[in-house]
Design a protein around this motif. Structure first.
Motif, PDB file in Angstrom:
ATOM      1  N   PRO A  39       0.836  -1.210   0.000  1.00  0.00           N
ATOM      2  CA  PRO A  39       0.000   0.000   0.000  1.00  0.00           C
ATOM      3  C   PRO A  39       0.870   1.260   0.000  1.00  0.00           C
ATOM      4  CG  PRO A  39      -0.761  -1.571   1.658  1.00  0.00           C
ATOM      5  CD  PRO A  39       0.556  -2.079   1.171  1.00  0.00           C
ATOM      6  N   GLY A  40       0.319   2.327  -0.567  1.00  0.00           N
ATOM      7  CA  GLY A  40       1.014   3.611  -0.550  1.00  0.00           C
ATOM      8  C   GLY A  40       2.128   3.745  -1.564  1.00  0.00           C
ATOM      9  N   THR A  41       2.167   2.851  -2.559  1.00  0.00           N
ATOM     10  CA  THR A  41       3.221   2.914  -3.576  1.00  0.00           C
ATOM     11  C   THR A  41       2.999   4.110  -4.496  1.00  0.00           C
ATOM     12  OG1 THR A  41       3.540   0.525  -3.560  1.00  0.00           O
ATOM     13  CG2 THR A  41       4.291   1.711  -5.520  1.00  0.00           C
ATOM     14  N   PRO A  47      -0.511  10.005 -10.756  1.00  0.00           N
ATOM     15  CA  PRO A  47      -0.950  10.666  -9.517  1.00  0.00           C
ATOM     16  C   PRO A  47      -1.441   9.649  -8.492  1.00  0.00           C
ATOM     17  CG  PRO A  47      -2.076  11.536 -11.483  1.00  0.00           C
ATOM     18  CD  PRO A  47      -1.405  10.283 -11.889  1.00  0.00           C
ATOM     19  N   GLY A  48      -1.594  10.100  -7.266  1.00  0.00           N
ATOM     20  CA  GLY A  48      -2.137   9.259  -6.208  1.00  0.00           C
ATOM     21  C   GLY A  48      -1.151   8.218  -5.731  1.00  0.00           C
ATOM     22  N   THR A  49      -1.629   7.322  -4.883  1.00  0.00           N
ATOM     23  CA  THR A  49      -0.838   6.191  -4.424  1.00  0.00           C
ATOM     24  C   THR A  49      -1.559   4.911  -4.802  1.00  0.00           C
ATOM     25  OG1 THR A  49      -1.874   6.218  -2.228  1.00  0.00           O
ATOM     26  CG2 THR A  49       0.163   7.496  -2.505  1.00  0.00           C
ATOM     27  N   TRP A  50      -0.788   3.821  -4.902  1.00  0.00           N
ATOM     28  CA  TRP A  50      -1.322   2.589  -5.449  1.00  0.00           C
ATOM     29  C   TRP A  50      -1.052   1.431  -4.500  1.00  0.00           C
ATOM     30  CZ3 TRP A  50      -3.904   2.768 -10.172  1.00  0.00           C
ATOM     31  CH2 TRP A  50      -3.867   4.038 -10.792  1.00  0.00           C
ATOM     32  N   ALA A  51      -1.936   0.446  -4.530  1.00  0.00           N
ATOM     33  CA  ALA A  51      -1.827  -0.698  -3.633  1.00  0.00           C
ATOM     34  C   ALA A  51      -2.338  -1.951  -4.333  1.00  0.00           C
ATOM     35  CB  ALA A  51      -2.644  -0.452  -2.359  1.00  0.00           C
ATOM     36  N   PRO A  52      -1.846  -3.130  -3.918  1.00  0.00           N
ATOM     37  CA  PRO A  52      -2.421  -4.372  -4.439  1.00  0.00           C
ATOM     38  C   PRO A  52      -3.862  -4.522  -3.970  1.00  0.00           C
ATOM     39  CG  PRO A  52      -0.351  -4.766  -3.246  1.00  0.00           C
ATOM     40  CD  PRO A  52      -0.781  -3.372  -2.932  1.00  0.00           C
ATOM     41  N   ARG A  53      -4.649  -5.275  -4.698  1.00  0.00           N
ATOM     42  CA  ARG A  53      -5.986  -5.619  -4.235  1.00  0.00           C
ATOM     43  C   ARG A  53      -5.873  -6.714  -3.179  1.00  0.00           C
ATOM     44  NH1 ARG A  53     -10.155  -6.878  -8.772  1.00  0.00           N
ATOM     45  NH2 ARG A  53     -11.590  -6.433  -7.049  1.00  0.00           N
ATOM     46  N   PRO A  54      -6.804  -6.759  -2.260  1.00  0.00           N
ATOM     47  CA  PRO A  54      -6.747  -7.760  -1.184  1.00  0.00           C
ATOM     48  C   PRO A  54      -6.719  -9.181  -1.733  1.00  0.00           C
ATOM     49  CG  PRO A  54      -8.379  -6.079  -0.684  1.00  0.00           C
ATOM     50  CD  PRO A  54      -7.946  -5.840  -2.097  1.00  0.00           C
ATOM     51  N   VAL A  61      -5.468  -0.957  -6.590  1.00  0.00           N
ATOM     52  CA  VAL A  61      -6.323   0.042  -5.958  1.00  0.00           C
ATOM     53  C   VAL A  61      -5.567   1.367  -5.930  1.00  0.00           C
ATOM     54  CG1 VAL A  61      -7.529   0.736  -3.862  1.00  0.00           C
ATOM     55  CG2 VAL A  61      -7.478  -1.680  -4.537  1.00  0.00           C
ATOM     56  N   VAL A  62      -6.213   2.436  -6.395  1.00  0.00           N
ATOM     57  CA  VAL A  62      -5.618   3.768  -6.339  1.00  0.00           C
ATOM     58  C   VAL A  62      -6.342   4.596  -5.284  1.00  0.00           C
ATOM     59  CG1 VAL A  62      -7.104   4.662  -8.205  1.00  0.00           C
ATOM     60  CG2 VAL A  62      -4.961   5.840  -7.642  1.00  0.00           C
ATOM     61  N   THR A  63      -5.574   5.395  -4.569  1.00  0.00           N
ATOM     62  CA  THR A  63      -6.127   6.366  -3.637  1.00  0.00           C
ATOM     63  C   THR A  63      -5.699   7.745  -4.106  1.00  0.00           C
ATOM     64  OG1 THR A  63      -5.956   4.799  -1.805  1.00  0.00           O
ATOM     65  CG2 THR A  63      -6.215   7.124  -1.241  1.00  0.00           C
ATOM     66  N   ALA A  64      -6.669   8.600  -4.401  1.00  0.00           N
ATOM     67  CA  ALA A  64      -6.355   9.919  -4.932  1.00  0.00           C
ATOM     68  C   ALA A  64      -7.436  10.918  -4.551  1.00  0.00           C
ATOM     69  CB  ALA A  64      -6.215   9.866  -6.459  1.00  0.00           C
ATOM     70  N   ARG A  65      -7.031  12.180  -4.441  1.00  0.00           N
ATOM     71  CA  ARG A  65      -7.987  13.272  -4.252  1.00  0.00           C
ATOM     72  C   ARG A  65      -8.545  13.688  -5.614  1.00  0.00           C
ATOM     73  NH1 ARG A  65      -3.351  15.198  -2.119  1.00  0.00           N
ATOM     74  NH2 ARG A  65      -3.382  16.813  -3.746  1.00  0.00           N
ATOM     75  N   ALA A  66      -9.700  14.308  -5.599  1.00  0.00           N
ATOM     76  CA  ALA A  66     -10.316  14.748  -6.850  1.00  0.00           C
ATOM     77  C   ALA A  66      -9.419  15.705  -7.608  1.00  0.00           C
ATOM     78  CB  ALA A  66     -11.673  15.392  -6.566  1.00  0.00           C
ATOM     79  N   ASP A  67      -8.675  16.561  -6.865  1.00  0.00           N
ATOM     80  CA  ASP A  67      -7.840  17.555  -7.553  1.00  0.00           C
ATOM     81  C   ASP A  67      -6.557  16.961  -8.127  1.00  0.00           C
ATOM     82  OD1 ASP A  67      -6.342  17.120  -5.282  1.00  0.00           O
ATOM     83  OD2 ASP A  67      -6.448  19.174  -4.536  1.00  0.00           O
ATOM     84  N   GLU A  68      -6.297  15.663  -7.903  1.00  0.00           N
ATOM     85  CA  GLU A  68      -5.117  15.028  -8.500  1.00  0.00           C
ATOM     86  C   GLU A  68      -5.375  14.562  -9.928  1.00  0.00           C
ATOM     87  OE1 GLU A  68      -2.316  12.896  -5.518  1.00  0.00           O
ATOM     88  OE2 GLU A  68      -4.362  12.489  -4.813  1.00  0.00           O
ATOM     89  N   GLY A  69      -6.630  14.532 -10.336  1.00  0.00           N
ATOM     90  CA  GLY A  69      -6.938  14.303 -11.746  1.00  0.00           C
ATOM     91  C   GLY A  69      -6.814  12.872 -12.223  1.00  0.00           C
ATOM     92  N   VAL A  70      -7.323  11.918 -11.452  1.00  0.00           N
ATOM     93  CA  VAL A  70      -7.367  10.518 -11.882  1.00  0.00           C
ATOM     94  C   VAL A  70      -8.807  10.173 -12.250  1.00  0.00           C
ATOM     95  CG1 VAL A  70      -6.932   8.118 -11.252  1.00  0.00           C
ATOM     96  CG2 VAL A  70      -5.461   9.936 -10.345  1.00  0.00           C
TER      97      VAL A  70
END
Length: 274
Positions: A39-41, A47-54, A61-70
């Motif tokens: 997680p957090g790669t 943009p954002g950070t990326w993680a394996p799926r469980p 899985v990507v985690t990003a804010r709306a303003d990061e443009g994903v």
């Protein structure tokens, strides 16, 4: 086929290859690729950070804010979203604000990488054309593809990783040129690709052609085949430093010069790109 027709087809193929090099999935459009194992790669160019799926489920899985443009599946990501590895499961392309796209890649479903592609990348903007030798009919030769013993491997290093790994040998390919016989080992191509690949260096590698080697693709068949070395192509790492290309094995170092096929990726100043 007449020599003129063959030469014209050769020239057209080089033009088509150069055009495709800066396409959405062309080698000059490749920005970076990283396996995402925690997680957090952070992946270069994404943009954002990326993680394996469980549980090792295919995709990321990507985690990003709306303003990061994903954007995935036409919807902006604000929080978490899944980028699938298979179209049957859901959206497989993440689009980024700068025009880049992210896709999931895997060799064997044991781990997953995010690949970032952008036809407006620095490498794509610098690339202009491909230099190649003129068509040479003497480099259209007969080859003999023969099976190898079960379990035979060859040590292959990679462009960004010099540690060799053992790769299965699929066949041996014998051919003669100017009365001298040569042998190359054939390996399997990447996922979703057909045929066999002959990764090789020769006496032109470095002085006249891309130093890391070149590749000739041939059909998957045993017995007599036509080897047209005019179709010898550059490795993807000739177009962008992001690639981690497999490099030719020591067994595939030809002592002779193969003055046929592609030579270098060329920039807008007429210089070798890499």
């Amino acid at each position: 086929m007449t020599l003129t027709v063959a030469a014209d087809r050769h020239a057209s193929r080089i033009v088509d290859r150069a055009f495709a090099a800066v396409g959405p999935r062309g080698p000059a459009a490749f920005v970076w690729g990283d396996f995402v194992t925690a997680p957090g790669t952070v992946v270069t160019g994404a943009p954002g950070t990326w993680a394996p799926r469980p549980g090792g489920t295919p995709g990321l899985v990507v985690t990003a804010r709306a303003d990061e443009g994903v954007e995935i599946g036409g919807a902006p990501v604000d929080g978490e979203a899944v980028l699938f590895a298979r179209a049957a499961d859901g959206p497989t392309v993440a689009r980024f604000r700068d025009g880049a796209e992210g896709v999931v890649f895997t060799y064997d479903d044991s781990k997953y990488a995010l690949q970032v592609w952008n036809p407006n990348s620095d490498w794509a903007r610098r690339f202009a054309t491909i230099s190649a030798y003129p068509y040479d009919p003497t480099w259209v030769v007969r080859g003999l593809v023969t099976p190898v013993s079960a379990g035979r491997t060859v040590a292959i290093s990679h462009h960004r990783d010099p540690r060799p790994v053992e790769v299965p040998v699929v066949a041996e390919v014998r051919f003669a040129h100017d009365g001298e016989e040569h042998v190359l080992v054939a390996t399997a191509p990447g996922p979703d690709q057909d045929g066999l690949i002959l990764l090789f260096t020769d006496a032109t590698s470095g002085p006249e052609t891309y130093a890391a080697g070149r590749v000739l693709r041939i059909p998957t068949s045993l017995g007599s085949v036509t080897l047209d070395f005019n179709e010898t192509a550059l490795l993807p790492c000739a177009f962008s430093l992001a690639w981690n290309c497999p490099l030719p094995a020591a067994e595939n170092a030809l002592r002779i010069p193969v003055r046929a096929g592609e030579r270098h990726a060329i920039d807008h100043d007429g210089k070798e790109l890499l």
